[in-house]
Design an enzyme around this catalytic site. Structure first.
Site, PDB file in Angstrom:
ATOM      1  CG  ASP A  92      24.115  93.350  24.504  1.00 20.11           C
ATOM      2  OD1 ASP A  92      24.192  92.961  25.681  1.00 20.11           O
ATOM      3  OD2 ASP A  92      24.718  92.797  23.544  1.00 20.11           O
ATOM      4  CG  HIS A  93      27.711  94.562  26.526  1.00 18.85           C
ATOM      5  ND1 HIS A  93      28.329  94.140  27.674  1.00 18.85           N
ATOM      6  CD2 HIS A  93      27.414  93.437  25.827  1.00 18.85           C
ATOM      7  CE1 HIS A  93      28.418  92.815  27.678  1.00 18.85           C
ATOM      8  NE2 HIS A  93      27.856  92.355  26.567  1.00 18.85           N
TER       9      HIS A  93
ATOM     10  N   GLY B  73      27.787  85.836  26.285  1.00 16.61           N
ATOM     11  CA  GLY B  73      28.734  84.956  25.607  1.00 16.61           C
ATOM     12  C   GLY B  73      28.215  83.531  25.512  1.00 16.61           C
TER      13      GLY B  73
END
Ligand code: G3H
Ligand code: 13P
Ligand code: ZN
Length: 324
Positions: free
Chosen positions: A81-82, A211
């Protein structure tokens, strides 16, 4: 069974969304697997750079491998992730990850394209798929903080060019959400008009919603009643919007904050009610049970609950086709 992320996308696209849940420790992992088995849902486990530092990436990898043994019926992908370029290459070379996310969304468009393309080339050579981000979400992610004024929705025309030039397999788009517990004040909805426009232009490429926590008011109130000081006006994504978004191609839905709220609520209430306790296993056990329930509930809202048998059949069929 760990499967390619692309295989999950192919089967779920346009029908339902796969929950992508961040893990940092064994309690979250156990709750996640139990919740997905209970609700019969395929899922994605995702590790952030922060999680890989906190627990040591080798520890997390061992926990996931062990969970795979304990829950042989689970079907899931493992995702970074990211990531930045360095962590993407590390994960690609490890041979353990089904997919990586390169997040160069804070860079100017041309630089984002160039970085993403480099990662896609290395990943595809190793059979790993790539999620890339275009547009900017508000809130906090890893070490980057974007205030709401600087957040910007993904431009659908740019999205087509970005996907074409980078060859990325999934697009993380800014569609009105932000990371963390303080997303919205009052009622706010996803930008369905932007999702629709993007999916029309990049049809077939899964859209990823970051988000996506809903920040339930009931959770915030319980945390505050047990000594917390969270802003009671905080709001997240309406869970009833997950499925309509999935029908428009939102195939991966990232949820982390809501799980942290479950952890905080369980532990604050436990130690408030039993102030003389100091063994962390009793609240740990409650947390695993509560986390499993939470995950099963989310999978219900995403439409992935009940899809495990279909997913298994479809993956077996495509494996048979490849083998033939
Ligand atoms: O988007 C970020 C995720 O919620 C991961 O958070 O970087 O604090 O592990 P983290
Ligand atoms: P939340 O903060 O809404 O849980 O989002 C998590 C996320 O996008 C992880 O990449
Ligand atoms: Zn995110």
């Amino acid at each position: 069974m760990i499967v390619p992320t692309a295989g999950l996308y192919k089967i779920a696209y346009g029908k339902y969304a796969i929950g992508a849940y961040n893990i940092n420790n064994l309690e979250q992992t156990t709750g996640l697997f139990r919740g997905c088995i209970d609700s019969k849902a395929p899922f994605i486990i995702q590790l952030s750079r922060g999680a890989r530092k906190y627990a040591d990436k080798r520890m997390l990898e061992a926990i996931i491998r062990t969970a795979e043994e304990i829950f042989p019926e689970a079907i899931f992908a493992v995702h970074l992730d990211h990531g930045d370029e360095e962590s993407c290459y590390d994960c690609i070379e490890s041979g353990f990850y089904s997919s990586v996310m390169i997040d160069a969304s804070h860079e100017p468009f041309e630089e984002n394209v160039a970085i993403t393309k480099r990662v896609v080339d290395r990943a595809h050579a190793a059979g790993v798929s790539v999620e890339a981000e275009l547009g900017m979400l508000g809130g906090v992610e890893e070490d980057i903080k974007v205030d709401e004024g600087n957040a910007c929705l993904t431009n659908p025309a740019e999205a087509v060019e970005f996907v074409r030039r980078t060859g990325c397999d999934a697009l993380a788009a800014a569609i009105g959400t932000s990371h963390g517990a303080y997303k919205f004040k009052g009622q706010q909805s996803l930008h369905f008009e932007v999702i629709d426009e993007i999916q029309k232009r990049i049809h077939g490429t899964p859209i990823v919603m970051h988000g996506s926590s809903s920040v339930p008011i009931s959770e915030v109130e319980r945390i505050n009643a047990a000594g917390g000081k969270l802003d009671p006006s905080a709001r997240g994504v309406n869970e009833n919007e997950y499925l309509p978004a999935a029908k428009l191609g939102v195939t991966k839905v990232n949820i982390d904050t809501d799980g942290r709220l479950v952890w905080t609520r369980v532990h604050r209430e436990f130690f408030r009610d039993k102030p003389s306790e100091f063994d962390f296993r009793p609240p740990g056990k409650i947390f695993m049970d509560e986390y499993a329930k939470f995950i099963a509930h989310k999978n219900g809202k995403l439409g992935s609950a009940g899809e495990l048998p279909n997913m298994r059949k479809a993956l077996e069929k495509s494996a048979a086709v490849v083998a033939a």
